[in-house]
Design an enzyme around this catalytic site. Structure first.
Site, PDB file in Angstrom:
ATOM      1  N   ASP A  79       0.859  -1.191   0.000  1.00 45.81           N
ATOM      2  CA  ASP A  79       0.000   0.000   0.000  1.00 45.81           C
ATOM      3  C   ASP A  79       0.892   1.236   0.000  1.00 45.81           C
ATOM      4  O   ASP A  79       1.822   1.341   0.805  1.00 45.81           O
ATOM      5  CB  ASP A  79      -0.898   0.024   1.251  1.00 45.81           C
ATOM      6  CG  ASP A  79      -2.016  -0.986   1.146  1.00 45.81           C
ATOM      7  OD1 ASP A  79      -2.360  -1.356   0.004  1.00 45.81           O
ATOM      8  OD2 ASP A  79      -2.530  -1.420   2.182  1.00 45.81           O
ATOM      9  N   LEU A  80       0.621   2.177  -0.936  1.00 46.53           N
ATOM     10  CA  LEU A  80       1.418   3.407  -1.019  1.00 46.53           C
ATOM     11  C   LEU A  80       0.933   4.409   0.017  1.00 46.53           C
ATOM     12  O   LEU A  80      -0.275   4.524   0.289  1.00 46.53           O
ATOM     13  CB  LEU A  80       1.330   3.997  -2.426  1.00 46.53           C
ATOM     14  CG  LEU A  80       1.917   3.164  -3.571  1.00 46.53           C
ATOM     15  CD1 LEU A  80       1.799   3.920  -4.884  1.00 46.53           C
ATOM     16  CD2 LEU A  80       3.364   2.790  -3.299  1.00 46.53           C
TER      17      LEU A  80
ATOM     18  N   ASP B 137      -3.882   2.442  -5.460  1.00 38.76           N
ATOM     19  CA  ASP B 137      -2.449   2.450  -5.143  1.00 38.76           C
ATOM     20  C   ASP B 137      -2.011   1.131  -4.515  1.00 38.76           C
ATOM     21  O   ASP B 137      -1.058   1.100  -3.750  1.00 38.76           O
ATOM     22  CB  ASP B 137      -2.118   3.625  -4.211  1.00 38.76           C
ATOM     23  CG  ASP B 137      -2.920   3.555  -2.904  1.00 38.76           C
ATOM     24  OD1 ASP B 137      -3.782   2.651  -2.799  1.00 38.76           O
ATOM     25  OD2 ASP B 137      -2.685   4.394  -2.026  1.00 38.76           O
TER      26      ASP B 137
END
Length: 770
Positions: A640-641, A683
């Site tokens: 996860d960004l 993302d």
């Protein structure tokens, strides 16, 4: 038997004629071949219905004795027997067979042996071998071979003859089954069995084959007249004449002729050589032996014969000579009358115009039909002369006709034959087939009488014009269809060619139809190397099973480059053992491109170009199976960004897309070829690592993410990530969905622990390690 058929009220509907055909091959084969001829006669003989009966010789003799047959179509030896017993008329017509496009009114005998074994290679080697025959009463199946052997000084007593009966196919089966070393069959049987596929080309060999001029069948012996078509003497003259006319009018293109594989029928041949052969071989009806031998009489009455012999011999010789001369004269007179009558029937039946021309005096004689073809009566054209003939001829045809006639008169050609146009009384042009031959010369050798016939062939020319029109239409169609129409021929030796291909062959293969008319190599050379072997295999399978051929493959076009084509064709077996396809090939390059685009959309992320969730699921299933099978470790990493949403909100969606593309690029660069990276959406990314080398790889992923990303020359942005790692436990394996859920839970724990870090969990344990 000839009889009327009556309806329910007793009125005559039609008369029944029975045609008996001698069965020299299996009945089913003979019925399929000759039933169309019986139908043809029935259709054109008003008020008459012709029924076919295919009979072996014993059954035919029984049917003849019972008076059940009105017409007979049989071999020459049987015909001589029938004529001798005065049961039937002279022959109405003689059969004309067809082989490789060459007509022939003659037959002969063939001596065969097995092709794959040692055996007699010449007629001189036949004594002492076993020979299969249908029977001793058949001309093509025994007599002509026996006569040939006698001419070589070989006695029939030296041969071991095995009579297998039934038909010529039984003789072939006996030789193939090694029941006999050799066999006697008539000409045409080998070619018929090769044509219908019941005999392979190399199974049998012809012993001492002879090359006969204008004769296309395999043959060992001299040639004799073909089969005779005869009628019972009780049949009316009018019906016999109508049947003869129909037989002579039968075209080689008619379905009845095609079904029988023949060219048609011609005027009756001279069967005297057949009779002479039968007498020499003492075949029925010439097989009756004398009641006593002269040697016996001599031994018993020598004392009486000696004093009286000289006196009686001269008287006996004179009486014998007188009797023979009288018999010969009577026979010649009867034959002349019979031939004259039959010739008149033929002329009337064929509706031929006859002409006679004296080259020296210019005298010209014609029959009434010659004038009728041109719309005149004979009286209107008299006095006839060559000048009258020339005045009716089309001016453009005169040089060609005169040249053909001069070449014949000078001896360059065996007969004069040409087609020409002659003016009809109504003004239109009639197409004439003119054929003739020089029959007499003067004592000094100068040409004298030339005789011939005129046949009206205008209908044939109209048909030819119609054929040319259809050919033109087909060419226009094939030139404009968006693909290639073609014929492809695979020869028995494995070579191939395209007998026909439409011009658009150039668009698909870069070569012209003429380039592959004799050799198909130019087409196969441009087929993609990876596809060539499969295409050849599929063609061979289609040829062996005679199933439709279909294929999609690539072509390296010399001008256009790589293209995709799709082909389909239907095969048929040829007489030479090869296979011919008729088919169509088209360009499907655009369709293939669309398929590839749809496949990319289905399995790859459109923004980043890396695999999507669907392709990831497939690869994860494969990776789990491989890890369990090999014992290797497997890590599923959920990424996860962090800080992506502010960049997207601040700089816009294009900037966010640029960040996602760069992250995908960096992750792809970090991985090995056996690893995978996929974007789930937004993302979220997933890494699939096979047998990872320690935990350092997870830290490198986070380190690479922190490197700033340049959006343009003035703006740099940074992102980081939370990485959840789920390790496959070989002691308690699980499926892909379970690993993905564990990796997602690990990512959530990493994010809760402060982000920019990774968490590892095994599939069977709840505790996490950092």
């Amino acid at each position: 038997m000839f009889s009327p058929i009556r309806n329910a009220y007793g009125a005559a509907q039609s008369q029944q004629l029975t045609l008996g055909v001698f069965a020299y091959r299996p009945n089913a084969v003979m019925e399929a071949a000759w039933q169309p001829l019986a139908n043809y006669l029935s259709e054109h003989l008003d008020g008459l219905d012709v029924t076919l009966r295919v009979l072996p010789q014993p059954e035919m003799q029984a049917a003849l004795a019972a008076g059940e047959l009105d017409l007979i179509f049989t071999n020459p030896a049987h015909y001589i027997d029938l004529r001798t017993h005065n049961e039937f008329t002279g022959a109405l017509a003689t059969l004309v067979t067809l082989q490789s496009g060459q007509p022939s009114a003659e037959l002969g005998g063939v001596v065969i042996r097995r092709g794959n074994a040692d055996g007699p290679n010449s007629l001189e080697e036949l004594p002492g071998t076993s020979i299969a025959v249908v029977g001793r009463q058949f001309l093509g199946g025994f007599a002509v071979q026996a006569g040939e052997l006698q001419s070589l000084g070989i006695s029939l007593d030296e041969l071991n003859i095995l009579e297998v009966g039934d038909n010529h196919d039984a003789v072939i089966d006996a030789v193939r089954a090694e029941v006999a070393d050799a066999g006697f069959i008539r000409t045409g049987v080998l070619e018929a069995k090769l044509r219908d596929g019941t005999l392979m080309p190399d199974e049998l060999k012809v012993v001492s084959p002879k090359a006969q001029a204008d004769f296309s069948f395999a043959v060992t012996t001299s040639l004799y007249p073909e089969w005779a078509f005869v009628a019972r003497r009780s049949l009316s003259h009018d019906i016999s004449k109508r049947i003869a006319a129909l037989l002579f009018d039968l075209s080689s293109e008619h379905p009845a002729a095609r079904a029988a594989g023949i060219h048609g029928f011609t005027i009756p041949a001279d069967y005297a050589p057949v009779e002479e052969l039968m007498v020499n071989l003492r075949m029925p009806p010439f097989d009756e032996a004398p009641a006593f031998a002269w040697s016996d009489v001599w031994e018993r009455y020598r004392a009486t014969i000696i004093p009286m012999g000289l006196l009686a011999s001269s008287v006996m010789v004179l009486l014998i000579l007188l009797g023979l001369d009288y018999r010969r004269q009577r026979r010649l007179r009867d034959n002349a009358q019979e031939l004259s009558k039959r010739l008149q029937w033929i002329i009337e039946g064929t509706r031929a115009g006859t002409w006679e021309w004296n080259v020296l005096t210019g005298e010209y004689r014609c029959n009434q039909r010659w004038a009728e073809i041109l719309g005149y009566s004979l009286a209107e054209l008299e006095p006839l002369s060559r000048e009258v003939y020339r005045s009716l001829m089309h001016p453009e045809d005169a040089p060609r006709v005169n040249d053909a006639l001069e070449r014949h008169l000078s001896g360059e050609t065996p007969y004069h034959a040409c087609e020409l146009r002659m003016r009809h009384r109504d003004g239109h042009w009639v197409w004439i087939y003119d054929r003739g031959q020089l029959k007499t010369r003067t004592p000094k050798g100068a040409p004298e009488w030339v005789v011939g016939t005129h046949i009206d062939v205008s209908d044939s020319h109209l048909l030819g014009d119609a054929q040319q029109m259809w050919i033109k239409r087909f060419k226009e169609f094939s030139d404009n269809v968006p693909g290639v129409l073609y014929q492809y021929h695979l020869r028995p030796d494995g070579t191939s060619h395209f007998p026909f291909a439409s011009p658009r062959l150039l668009n698909l293969y870069g070569c012209h139809p003429a380039d592959v008319e004799q050799d198909a190599t130019a087409v196969f050379e441009v087929i993609h190397p990876d596809d060539r072997a499969e295409i050849k295999r599929s063609i061979q399978a289609s040829a062996e099973m005679l199933t439709p051929w279909r294929a999609n493959y690539r072509v390296n076009h010399p001008s256009v480059g790589l293209i995709w084509v799709e082909g389909s064709a239907t095969p048929s077996r040829q007489e030479d053992g090869g296979t011919l396809w008729h088919g169509y090939i088209r360009d499907i390059t655009t369709l293939k491109q669309h398929e590839q685009e749809l496949e990319f959309i289905a399995y790859y992320d459109l923004l980043t170009g890396i695999p999507n969730r669907r392709l990831l699921s497939s690869r994860l299933t494969q990776a789990i199976a491989h890890a369990i099978r090999s014992g290797e470790s497997l890590a599923v990493c959920m990424l996860d960004l962090y800080n992506f949403k502010p960049i997207n909100d601040t700089y816009g969606h294009e900037a966010g897309d640029q960040v996602l593309i760069e992250v995908a690029r960096r992750l792809s660069a970090l991985l090995r070829t056996e690893d995978s990276v996929a974007r789930l959406g937004g993302d979220e990314f997933v890494l699939l690592l096979r047998n990872p080398e320690g935990e350092g790889v997870f830290q490198r992923v986070l380190d690479d993410l922190r490197v700033p990303i340049s959006l343009n020359t003035t703006i740099d942005v940074s992102v980081s990530g939370s990485l959840g790692v789920a390790m496959l436990d070989h002691a308690a394996p699980c499926d892909g969905d379970q690993l993905m859920r564990l990796a997602d839970q690990a990512a959530y724990r990493a994010k809760s622990a402060g982000r920019d870090r990774y968490q590892i969990v095994t599939a069977s344990a709840e505790k996490l390690s950092t």
